[in-house]
Design a protein around this motif. Structure first.
Motif, PDB file in Angstrom:
ATOM      1  N   GLU A 176      38.325  27.500  45.662  1.00 60.29           N
ATOM      2  CA  GLU A 176      37.288  28.366  46.209  1.00 60.29           C
ATOM      3  C   GLU A 176      37.146  28.218  47.714  1.00 60.29           C
ATOM      4  OE1 GLU A 176      32.646  29.555  45.180  1.00 60.29           O
ATOM      5  OE2 GLU A 176      33.644  27.906  44.154  1.00 60.29           O
ATOM      6  N   ASP A 185      40.239  36.793  45.332  1.00 55.27           N
ATOM      7  CA  ASP A 185      40.237  36.121  44.029  1.00 55.27           C
ATOM      8  C   ASP A 185      41.585  35.461  43.750  1.00 55.27           C
ATOM      9  OD1 ASP A 185      37.649  36.876  43.542  1.00 55.27           O
ATOM     10  OD2 ASP A 185      38.175  38.564  42.228  1.00 55.27           O
ATOM     11  N   GLU A 207      29.075  35.769  43.527  1.00 61.37           N
ATOM     12  CA  GLU A 207      30.487  35.454  43.320  1.00 61.37           C
ATOM     13  C   GLU A 207      30.694  34.669  42.022  1.00 61.37           C
ATOM     14  OE1 GLU A 207      31.716  33.479  46.864  1.00 61.37           O
ATOM     15  OE2 GLU A 207      31.778  35.310  48.070  1.00 61.37           O
ATOM     16  N   LYS A 208      29.753  33.787  41.696  1.00 64.02           N
ATOM     17  CA  LYS A 208      29.866  33.027  40.451  1.00 64.02           C
ATOM     18  C   LYS A 208      29.723  33.936  39.237  1.00 64.02           C
ATOM     19  CE  LYS A 208      28.316  28.640  42.386  1.00 64.02           C
ATOM     20  NZ  LYS A 208      27.318  27.551  42.323  1.00 64.02           N
ATOM     21  N   ARG A 256      41.910  32.351  45.922  1.00 61.78           N
ATOM     22  CA  ARG A 256      41.045  31.265  45.463  1.00 61.78           C
ATOM     23  C   ARG A 256      41.532  30.691  44.134  1.00 61.78           C
ATOM     24  NH1 ARG A 256      35.029  33.761  46.821  1.00 61.78           N
ATOM     25  NH2 ARG A 256      34.902  33.008  48.978  1.00 61.78           N
ATOM     26  N   GLY A 257      42.025  31.566  43.277  1.00 63.62           N
ATOM     27  CA  GLY A 257      42.541  31.089  42.009  1.00 63.62           C
ATOM     28  C   GLY A 257      43.716  30.150  42.189  1.00 63.62           C
ATOM     29  N   ALA A 287      32.872  35.949  38.924  1.00 61.87           N
ATOM     30  CA  ALA A 287      33.991  35.162  38.392  1.00 61.87           C
ATOM     31  C   ALA A 287      33.911  35.065  36.878  1.00 61.87           C
ATOM     32  CB  ALA A 287      33.981  33.766  39.016  1.00 61.87           C
ATOM     33  N   LYS A 289      34.838  38.481  35.357  1.00 60.50           N
ATOM     34  CA  LYS A 289      36.277  38.722  35.434  1.00 60.50           C
ATOM     35  C   LYS A 289      37.043  37.855  34.446  1.00 60.50           C
ATOM     36  CE  LYS A 289      35.914  40.012  40.309  1.00 60.50           C
ATOM     37  NZ  LYS A 289      35.903  39.467  41.686  1.00 60.50           N
ATOM     38  N   GLU A 343      38.387  42.118  47.704  1.00 57.33           N
ATOM     39  CA  GLU A 343      37.809  41.078  46.843  1.00 57.33           C
ATOM     40  C   GLU A 343      38.826  40.555  45.842  1.00 57.33           C
ATOM     41  OE1 GLU A 343      34.355  40.829  43.446  1.00 57.33           O
ATOM     42  OE2 GLU A 343      33.869  41.816  45.338  1.00 57.33           O
ATOM     43  N   THR A 375      35.209  30.089  40.891  1.00 58.39           N
ATOM     44  CA  THR A 375      36.415  30.898  41.017  1.00 58.39           C
ATOM     45  C   THR A 375      37.614  30.178  40.410  1.00 58.39           C
ATOM     46  OG1 THR A 375      35.556  31.913  43.035  1.00 58.39           O
ATOM     47  CG2 THR A 375      37.917  32.117  42.633  1.00 58.39           C
ATOM     48  N   LYS A 376      37.728  28.893  40.689  1.00 61.40           N
ATOM     49  CA  LYS A 376      38.826  28.108  40.112  1.00 61.40           C
ATOM     50  C   LYS A 376      38.696  28.015  38.598  1.00 61.40           C
ATOM     51  CE  LYS A 376      38.951  23.627  40.971  1.00 61.40           C
ATOM     52  NZ  LYS A 376      39.232  22.355  41.658  1.00 61.40           N
ATOM     53  N   ASP A 416      33.089  24.952  41.228  1.00 60.98           N
ATOM     54  CA  ASP A 416      33.982  25.911  41.874  1.00 60.98           C
ATOM     55  C   ASP A 416      34.306  26.991  40.844  1.00 60.98           C
ATOM     56  OD1 ASP A 416      36.040  27.344  43.030  1.00 60.98           O
ATOM     57  OD2 ASP A 416      37.087  25.578  43.807  1.00 60.98           O
TER      58      ASP A 416
END
Length: 404
Positions: free
Chosen positions: A381, A373, A275-276, A376-377, A279, A282, A369, A83-84, A81
């Protein structure tokens, strides 16, 4: 408790989160605490991270999943996951920058820190500051870190690997030669499989072989790399801790259980990979100007296609849209066993993704987006899923694992 003759004099540190992805999953699900855990998936995929219980059975990062499950058949397997994990990485990075502005991330879960000259600010020596930091990460974030403290980056990273998990190892210059002597040459920075073979063929198997060779011998046998490796073998490293990320690219890829040829099936997978990558960008506050699509055919031929953007991006939306356009030109009936997406020409994210007067919708998509984020954080996710990717895993489209 840490005791060392140079404990109060050293200020270069390497901080490495212990089994980062697995630690976060165990933190969030206490029922997993005493179970061997593998972050990965798919018989044709690879292990991203294994907890220490799984490592006892021989499971290692980048190991093919089928071998990992043979070694540890009782392991629980969880898909990553990102995003996490990126959200947690940002929390830890914020704690690091509270200590010093000289933080150099080298992956989502590790970084170098230079605490030289911070004693007056913190009213404590770097060793004490780092011990407090490790305790704070454990109490506030719920995972553990290992720390190496040394006079330079190489020795700091070397030290952080020696006593994981929850390690704090100190090495000074005086003991470096003896510490390193009996290790294989591939423990040195920049010595990958190809260089390792070259060194062994030249008669350098252990680091002590480099330590005892003359400058002339190193230059004659190894060329321009020889003197550099000779210095590292003696624990000498003059590279500064550079807050600007120096990696060349950030990427993610997946291998399928069965080959895929249709764009409509590949597109949701490409979106998830984008997305990965986003992440990770970011989390490290970086962005890139070039997007590269990677495909591998059923006969193991690799196809790569790249496009340079007008300005750097860290957004999944832009990465995906660029990659999808490249993908549309390659889906001509060929079947693919792997797809990947990456971003290169990295730079700090401060000027990334400016508003575009010719494309006013870009700013709206970017704002949406970033809102996703944040959700999801906080909730994971799976809390928000796009229509494009909804249910794609359940339809068996992406069964492999990703790499960076």
């Amino acid at each position: 408790m840490v005791a060392h003759r140079s404990l109060q004099d050293l200020s270069i540190a390497h901080v490495d989160c212990d089994a980062f992805y697995a630690a976060i999953e165990k933190r969030d699900d206490p029922s997993l605490r005493e179970k061997p855990l593998i972050i990965g998936g798919g018989r044709r995929g690879v292990v991203s991270t294994a907890c220490y219980l799984a490592r006892i059975s021989g499971v290692r990062s980048a190991m093919p999943m089928f071998k990992a499950l043979e070694a540890c058949p009782d392991a629980v397997v969880i898909r990553p996951d990102m995003t996490k994990y990126a959200a947690v990485a940002r929390e830890i990075r914020a704690l690091m920058t509270d200590l010093t502005p000289l933080v150099q991330p080298i992956s989502i879960d590790e970084a170098f820190l230079d605490l030289t000259g911070t004693e007056r600010l913190h009213r404590a020596r770097p060793a004490e500051v780092l011990a407090r930091f490790a305790s704070r990460v454990e109490s506030e974030i719920g995972i553990t870190v290992s720390i190496g403290l040394a006079p330079n980056k190489f020795l700091a990273k070397y030290a952080s690997d020696l006593d994981k998990p929850r390690g704090f190892v100190v090495i000074d210059q005086a003991e470096a030669v003896d510490r390193l002597a009996d290790d294989p040459v591939n423990r040195l920075p920049g010595v990958g499989p190809a260089m390792d073979r070259t060194l062994r063929e030249a008669g350098f198997r252990l680091i002590r072989d480099l330590q005892t060779a003359s400058q002339e011998t190193l230059l004659r046998r190894l060329g321009a790399q020889g003197p550099r490796l000779g210095r590292l073998a003696r624990g000498i490293d003059d590279r500064p801790v550079d807050p600007v990320d120096n990696r060349k690219s950030v990427s993610s890829e997946t291998t399928f259980e069965s080959d895929i040829s249709a764009f409509e099936t590949l597109a949701p997978i490409l979106r998830r990979l984008s997305e990965k990558v986003s992440a990770r960008l970011k989390a490290q506050e970086i962005a890139g100007r070039t997007v590269t699509l990677k495909l591998k055919t059923r006969d193991f031929r690799t196809v790569t296609r790249s496009r340079q953007l007008s300005d750097a991006t860290r957004l999944a939306d832009r990465i995906y849209r660029t990659g999808a356009d490249l993908l549309s030109k390659e889906t001509d009936g060929r079947a693919f066993r792997l797809i990947g997406i990456g971003v290169s020409e990295l730079e700090p994210a401060v000027n990334a993704d400016p508003d575009d007067l010719l494309e006013p919708e870009r700013a709206k998509r970017a704002a949406a987006e970033l809102a996703v984020d944040r959700l999801r954080g906080r909730y994971g996710e799976a809390s928000v899923e796009l229509g494009l990717t909804f249910g794609s895993d359940r339809r068996g489209r992406a069964k492999g694992e990703d790499h960076t």
